[in-house]
Design a protein around this motif. Structure first.
Motif, PDB file in Angstrom:
ATOM      1  N   ARG A 153       0.790  -1.320   0.040  1.00 21.05           N
ATOM      2  CA  ARG A 153      -0.023   0.049  -0.054  1.00 21.05           C
ATOM      3  C   ARG A 153       0.946   1.408  -0.181  1.00 21.05           C
ATOM      4  N   LYS A 154       2.037   1.203   0.895  1.00 15.28           N
ATOM      5  CA  LYS A 154       2.872   2.412   0.721  1.00 15.28           C
ATOM      6  C   LYS A 154       3.543   2.601  -0.509  1.00 15.28           C
ATOM      7  N   ASP A 155       3.794   1.613  -1.160  1.00 14.33           N
ATOM      8  CA  ASP A 155       4.397   1.628  -2.582  1.00 14.33           C
ATOM      9  C   ASP A 155       3.653   2.138  -3.508  1.00 14.33           C
ATOM     10  N   GLU A 156       2.249   1.751  -3.374  1.00 12.26           N
ATOM     11  CA  GLU A 156       1.340   2.113  -4.355  1.00 12.26           C
ATOM     12  C   GLU A 156       0.938   3.835  -3.994  1.00 12.26           C
ATOM     13  N   GLU A 189       3.048   6.146  -2.893  1.00 12.66           N
ATOM     14  CA  GLU A 189       4.431   6.630  -3.200  1.00 12.66           C
ATOM     15  C   GLU A 189       4.327   6.693  -4.816  1.00 12.66           C
ATOM     16  N   LEU A 190       4.025   5.820  -5.482  1.00 13.08           N
ATOM     17  CA  LEU A 190       3.704   5.720  -7.041  1.00 13.08           C
ATOM     18  C   LEU A 190       2.848   6.740  -7.442  1.00 13.08           C
ATOM     19  N   LYS A 191       1.711   6.456  -6.895  1.00 10.76           N
ATOM     20  CA  LYS A 191       0.764   7.578  -7.175  1.00 10.76           C
ATOM     21  C   LYS A 191       0.938   8.892  -6.994  1.00 10.76           C
ATOM     22  N   SER A 192       1.642   9.132  -5.893  1.00 15.84           N
ATOM     23  CA  SER A 192       2.281  10.714  -5.633  1.00 15.84           C
ATOM     24  C   SER A 192       3.106  11.129  -6.601  1.00 15.84           C
ATOM     25  N   TYR A 193       4.184  10.038  -7.006  1.00 21.49           N
ATOM     26  CA  TYR A 193       5.291  10.540  -7.729  1.00 21.49           C
ATOM     27  C   TYR A 193       4.650  10.822  -9.297  1.00 21.49           C
ATOM     28  N   ASN A 194       3.710   9.824  -9.625  1.00 19.68           N
ATOM     29  CA  ASN A 194       3.097  10.035 -11.115  1.00 19.68           C
ATOM     30  C   ASN A 194       2.176  11.389 -11.187  1.00 19.68           C
ATOM     31  N   SER A 195       1.593  11.687  -9.892  1.00 20.18           N
ATOM     32  CA  SER A 195       1.009  12.913  -9.741  1.00 20.18           C
ATOM     33  C   SER A 195       1.947  14.099 -10.023  1.00 20.18           C
ATOM     34  N   LEU A 196       3.053  14.035  -9.367  1.00 20.92           N
ATOM     35  CA  LEU A 196       4.140  15.019  -9.398  1.00 20.92           C
ATOM     36  C   LEU A 196       4.633  15.329 -10.811  1.00 20.92           C
ATOM     37  N   MET A 197       4.773  14.170 -11.587  1.00 19.62           N
ATOM     38  CA  MET A 197       5.472  14.089 -12.897  1.00 19.62           C
ATOM     39  C   MET A 197       4.596  14.972 -13.811  1.00 19.62           C
ATOM     40  N   SER A 198       3.266  14.532 -13.555  1.00 21.27           N
ATOM     41  CA  SER A 198       2.129  15.048 -14.480  1.00 21.27           C
ATOM     42  C   SER A 198       2.344  16.584 -14.444  1.00 21.27           C
ATOM     43  N   GLN A 199       2.534  17.258 -13.125  1.00 16.97           N
ATOM     44  CA  GLN A 199       2.210  18.368 -12.869  1.00 16.97           C
ATOM     45  C   GLN A 199       3.647  19.322 -13.321  1.00 16.97           C
ATOM     46  N   GLU A 200       4.886  18.444 -13.297  1.00 14.94           N
ATOM     47  CA  GLU A 200       5.862  19.229 -13.878  1.00 14.94           C
ATOM     48  C   GLU A 200       5.986  19.229 -15.554  1.00 14.94           C
ATOM     49  N   ASN A 201       5.102  18.490 -16.034  1.00 14.62           N
ATOM     50  CA  ASN A 201       5.082  18.143 -17.592  1.00 14.62           C
ATOM     51  C   ASN A 201       4.124  19.426 -17.908  1.00 14.62           C
ATOM     52  N   MET A 202       3.015  19.967 -17.073  1.00 14.44           N
ATOM     53  CA  MET A 202       2.353  21.089 -17.528  1.00 14.44           C
ATOM     54  C   MET A 202       3.157  22.168 -17.401  1.00 14.44           C
ATOM     55  N   ASN A 203       4.192  22.269 -16.350  1.00 22.39           N
ATOM     56  CA  ASN A 203       4.902  23.509 -16.288  1.00 22.39           C
ATOM     57  C   ASN A 203       5.949  23.842 -17.097  1.00 22.39           C
ATOM     58  N   LYS A 204       6.417  22.482 -17.805  1.00 23.04           N
ATOM     59  CA  LYS A 204       7.392  22.599 -18.677  1.00 23.04           C
ATOM     60  C   LYS A 204       6.766  23.376 -20.027  1.00 23.04           C
ATOM     61  N   TYR A 205       5.691  23.020 -20.234  1.00 16.79           N
ATOM     62  CA  TYR A 205       5.150  23.673 -21.587  1.00 16.79           C
ATOM     63  C   TYR A 205       4.339  24.830 -21.550  1.00 16.79           C
ATOM     64  N   ASP A 206       4.555  25.434 -20.197  1.00 16.03           N
ATOM     65  CA  ASP A 206       4.018  26.906 -19.875  1.00 16.03           C
ATOM     66  C   ASP A 206       5.260  27.926 -19.939  1.00 16.03           C
ATOM     67  N   ASP A 207       5.024  28.970 -20.828  1.00 17.43           N
ATOM     68  CA  ASP A 207       6.230  29.889 -20.730  1.00 17.43           C
ATOM     69  C   ASP A 207       5.823  30.940 -19.829  1.00 17.43           C
ATOM     70  N   GLY A 208       4.912  30.959 -19.083  1.00 15.98           N
ATOM     71  CA  GLY A 208       4.518  32.029 -17.969  1.00 15.98           C
ATOM     72  C   GLY A 208       3.903  33.237 -18.305  1.00 15.98           C
ATOM     73  N   ASN A 209       3.658  33.333 -19.746  1.00 23.18           N
ATOM     74  CA  ASN A 209       2.971  34.561 -20.516  1.00 23.18           C
ATOM     75  C   ASN A 209       1.681  34.023 -20.953  1.00 23.18           C
ATOM     76  N   ASP A 210       0.718  34.750 -20.230  1.00 24.08           N
ATOM     77  CA  ASP A 210      -0.639  34.556 -20.472  1.00 24.08           C
ATOM     78  C   ASP A 210      -1.237  35.164 -21.474  1.00 24.08           C
ATOM     79  N   SER A 211      -0.564  35.950 -22.522  1.00 21.76           N
ATOM     80  CA  SER A 211      -0.785  36.666 -23.435  1.00 21.76           C
ATOM     81  C   SER A 211      -0.329  36.103 -24.804  1.00 21.76           C
TER      82      SER A 211
END
Length: 207
Positions: free
Chosen positions: A176-179, A181-203
């Motif tokens: 259960r702990k491994d699951e 941690e894996l779920k938390s890691y996947n969630s983190l990676m998904s958020q990082e991918n979103m930030n990678k393609y965001d240039d910070g300019n909303d215009s």
């Protein structure tokens, strides 16, 4: 001395045994096993015959043919009961036997009368008695040592079960702990991918 018999009406054979006299019966009463079923002719002096149940077996699971062997053995080893027809044999678990200081050697009572069963025996069946006597053997067991060995093995088995259960619980907790941690890691990676393609300019204005 104890006489042992095998009831071959079942496979593997059921074990029946009895003491040679009231003093042996006293030791059997004292050092009996929780798996032992006690048989005796009702209201008449007789041998104390025991049936040893197999692990997991209960008094309700005893085949009728084995009970018939036990009651015939009791009847055949009762001076009065062997001469009588239409007798009753009582039987109960060893744990239900009650012994008080005021009782004579070999004499017993019951903790709960409701747990005592009774079976009618119309007559002696020589074929059964003769079959059992062919398996008869004499031994001089150390009742106390055998009971203590039985109890030690039971304790060891219980400890083994507890250890195995604890191991399973630890493995399940780790899974259960491994699951998690894996779920938390996947969630983190998904958020990082979103930030990678965001240039910070909303215009969308390139000027």
């Amino acid at each position: 001395m104890v006489f042992y018999f095998e009831s071959t009406v079942v496979s593997p054979p059921a074990l029946l045994f009895m003491g040679i006299d009231k003093y042996e019966n006293e030791d059997l009463i004292k050092w009996g096993w929780p798996e032992d079923v006690w048989f005796h002719v009702d209201q008449v002096s007789s041998a104390h015959v025991y049936l040893r149940l197999r692990p997991g077996q209960t008094i309700d699971d005893i085949p009728s043919a084995v009970i018939e062997d036990a009651v015939q053995l009791v009847k055949a080893n009762s001076i009065m009961g062997n001469k009588m027809n239409d007798i009753s044999v009582v039987y109960t678990m060893w744990a239900n036997l009650k012994k008080t200081p005021s009782m004579d050697v070999g004499q017993v009572g019951f903790h709960k009368e409701s747990e005592v069963r009774k079976v009618k025996v119309a007559k002696r069946i020589n074929d059964i008695v003769n079959r059992l006597n062919k398996t008869k053997r004499e031994e001089h067991p150390d009742f106390r040592a055998e009971r203590e060995k039985r109890d030690r093995l039971e304790r060891e088995d219980k400890k083994k079960v507890i250890r195995e259960q604890k191991k399973k619980e630890e493995e399940e907790a780790k899974r259960r702990k491994d699951e998690a941690e894996l779920k938390s890691y996947n969630s983190l990676m998904s958020q990082e991918n979103m930030n990678k393609y965001d240039d910070g300019n909303d215009s969308d204005d390139f000027m």
